[in-house]
Design an enzyme around this catalytic site. Structure first.
Site, PDB file in Angstrom:
ATOM      1  N   GLY A 122       0.810  -1.211   0.000  1.00  0.00           N
ATOM      2  CA  GLY A 122       0.000   0.000   0.000  1.00  0.00           C
ATOM      3  C   GLY A 122       0.842   1.259   0.000  1.00  0.00           C
ATOM      4  CB  SER A 125       6.120  -0.730  -4.892  1.00  0.00           C
ATOM      5  OG  SER A 125       5.193  -1.739  -5.234  1.00  0.00           O
ATOM      6  CG  ASP A 170      -1.047   5.438  -5.758  1.00  0.00           C
ATOM      7  OD1 ASP A 170      -1.427   6.184  -4.838  1.00  0.00           O
ATOM      8  OD2 ASP A 170      -1.347   4.235  -5.835  1.00  0.00           O
TER       9      ASP A 170
HETATM   10  P1  ADP Z   1       1.685  -1.137  -4.205  1.00  0.00           P
HETATM   11  O1  ADP Z   1       1.692  -0.220  -5.375  1.00  0.00           O
HETATM   12  O2  ADP Z   1       0.870  -0.626  -3.077  1.00  0.00           O
HETATM   13  O3  ADP Z   1       3.062  -1.526  -3.741  1.00  0.00           O
HETATM   14  P2  ADP Z   1       0.539  -2.856  -6.169  1.00  0.00           P
HETATM   15  O4  ADP Z   1      -0.132  -4.180  -6.095  1.00  0.00           O
HETATM   16  O5  ADP Z   1      -0.190  -1.733  -6.809  1.00  0.00           O
HETATM   17  O6  ADP Z   1       0.975  -2.489  -4.666  1.00  0.00           O
HETATM   18  O7  ADP Z   1       1.911  -2.994  -6.934  1.00  0.00           O
HETATM   19  C1  ADP Z   1       2.851  -3.975  -6.561  1.00  0.00           C
HETATM   20  C2  ADP Z   1       3.376  -4.671  -7.806  1.00  0.00           C
HETATM   21  O8  ADP Z   1       4.219  -3.767  -8.567  1.00  0.00           O
HETATM   22  C3  ADP Z   1       4.257  -5.845  -7.493  1.00  0.00           C
HETATM   23  O9  ADP Z   1       3.486  -7.011  -7.291  1.00  0.00           O
HETATM   24  C4  ADP Z   1       5.099  -5.944  -8.771  1.00  0.00           C
HETATM   25  O10 ADP Z   1       4.355  -6.542  -9.809  1.00  0.00           O
HETATM   26  C5  ADP Z   1       5.292  -4.485  -9.149  1.00  0.00           C
HETATM   27  N1  ADP Z   1       6.555  -3.956  -8.598  1.00  0.00           N
HETATM   28  C6  ADP Z   1       6.686  -2.924  -7.744  1.00  0.00           C
HETATM   29  N2  ADP Z   1       7.973  -2.684  -7.448  1.00  0.00           N
HETATM   30  C7  ADP Z   1       8.700  -3.597  -8.114  1.00  0.00           C
HETATM   31  C8  ADP Z   1      10.098  -3.905  -8.228  1.00  0.00           C
HETATM   32  N3  ADP Z   1      11.032  -3.203  -7.571  1.00  0.00           N
HETATM   33  N4  ADP Z   1      10.466  -4.927  -9.030  1.00  0.00           N
HETATM   34  C9  ADP Z   1       9.550  -5.644  -9.691  1.00  0.00           C
HETATM   35  N5  ADP Z   1       8.234  -5.416  -9.630  1.00  0.00           N
HETATM   36  C10 ADP Z   1       7.796  -4.415  -8.854  1.00  0.00           C
HETATM   37 MG    MG Z   2       0.014   0.305  -6.590  1.00  0.00          MG
END
Ligand code: ADP
Ligand code: MG
Length: 380
Positions: A122, A125, A170
């Protein structure tokens, strides 16, 4: 103490896997929403800030598309024609497609990703990844893209291509945030204002995770739509819940039954609180800001019913121990509680709160802190 972005990790991962040095390095931050919960899809404001933790994307020219991440060091060959939903490279393919439609994509690229933003907690990322990738690839193709454009490309990549029903918060904060500032983003108009936030913000992970896709969140979105319909039947002319004047809430809630009345009250009062919180930041009034955070939490707990016992426990404990304010941040039903703690006692309160949580739930929560960092930027 500031946390350096993982530029070295991205560079060495690139070097190791692709055998050359990257030509472009870009980073973007994760984010924390200070206030403004469930207002975005109701046309209201949000008040997030960028964390110190960042995602670095290193790219270099190639004739095809291939990518690695510190989370997945095996080389992935990408086919941007085909979005592989559920796989992390879908975010990259999404960005490549949107850039391509706008004439901003290179012909191919090697990409290496390193991040200090916890994925899937959350803290956005995904936006850190898409925003940084948008600029990195556009730069590789010889185009300079401003933060507004990177945010727009990243939004369309995530929303239209990956298929996430997200708003623009975001990507906007990841691209456009300023260090030591929170960003008031009016989702109804797209207006962005920066307000000073110099203090450290503490985060307590409840450890509770709920899958929101298709579940409680969609139900709330639908209840908000029904609440707006009921308000309009009563003569209210607002086009969105957030546009209902705060002064009308009392009358409306008397006529609209639960759960719709309380849902409406949350959105309308949260909209007012978020703008008041931005004004409190502008006058560096952390006492008022803290009070608004606690009021926001109470509204989530009772009117929106999107909290959880672990979060309520942390917020109550924080207030008892002398926090300026605390609330559950993010979509809800678990996730992270943020707290503003008095600087002279912050470590002590954070530790004590962790112990209280352990006494109640048998495990220590993950506790950490961050500050408002800068948005998208190029790295060397
Ligand atoms: P949040 O945005 O809250 O972290 P989301 O489900 O929207 O959760 O996004 C997370 C997804 O983004 C991960 O499951 C992956 O697919 C991708 N992701 C984010 N950061 C990375 C990273 N450093 N390397 C690879 N994939 C990433
Ligand atoms: Mg996200």
């Amino acid at each position: 103490m500031t946390i350096a972005p993982p530029v070295r990790q991205a560079t060495s991962l690139f070097l190791e896997r692709f055998g050359s040095r990257p030509t472009v390095l870009v980073s973007a931050p994760g984010r924390v929403n200070l206030l403004g919960e469930h207002t975005d899809y109701n046309g209201g404001p949000v008040l997030p800030f960028a964390m110190e933790q960042r995602t670095v994307v290193a790219v270099g020219p190639a004739s095809t598309w291939r990518a690695v991440s510190t989370l997945d060091p095996d080389i992935q060959d990408l086919n941007p024609e085909l979005i592989e939903r559920g796989h992390w490279t879908a975010y990259l393919s999404g960005v490549i497609r949107v850039l391509g439609r706008r004439g901003l994509a290179p012909r191919g690229a090697s990409l290496a990703v390193a991040s200090s933003v916890p994925a899937g907690s959350g803290l956005s990322s995904s936006a850190a990844l898409t925003v940084a990738t948008a600029r990195a690839l556009a730069n590789l193709a010889g185009h300079r893209i401003p933060p507004e454009l990177a945010a727009d490309v990243a939004f369309h990549a995530e929303h239209d291509e990956v298929g996430v029903r997200c708003g623009r918060m975001d990507q906007t904060v990841a691209a456009r945030a300023r260090a030591d500032h929170a960003l008031l983003f009016e989702t109804g108009t797209g207006e962005v204002l920066h307000h000073p936030l110099a203090s450290r913000v503490w985060l307590f992970d409840t450890g509770v995770r709920h899958r929101l896709s298709g579940g409680a969140l969609n139900q709330r979105r639908q209840e908000c739509e029904v609440a707006l319909g009921l308000a309009r039947e009563l003569g209210c002319r607002a086009e969105a819940l957030a546009a209902i004047p705060e002064a009308d809430v009392g009358d409306l809630v008397r006529s609209i039954p639960a759960p719709w009345g309380p849902r409406l009250r949350h959105v309308v009062t949260e909209t007012a609180r978020t703008r008041r919180a931005a004004a409190a930041l502008a006058s560096r009034d952390l006492t008022t800001l803290g009070r608004l955070l606690v009021e926001g939490h109470e509204s989530l707990r009772h009117d929106f019913q999107s909290s959880c016992p672990e979060a309520d426990h942390l917020v109550e404990g924080a207030v008892e121990l002398g926090a300026l304010g605390a609330r559950l941040t993010g979509a809800g039903w678990g996730g992270t509680v943020i707290a503003l703690l008095p600087p002279e006692r912050e470590e002590q309160i954070a530790a004590e709160l962790g112990l209280r949580f352990q006494a109640a739930y048998g495990r220590l929560p993950q506790v950490w802190s961050t500050r408002a960092g800068p948005g998208l930027r190029s790295e060397k």
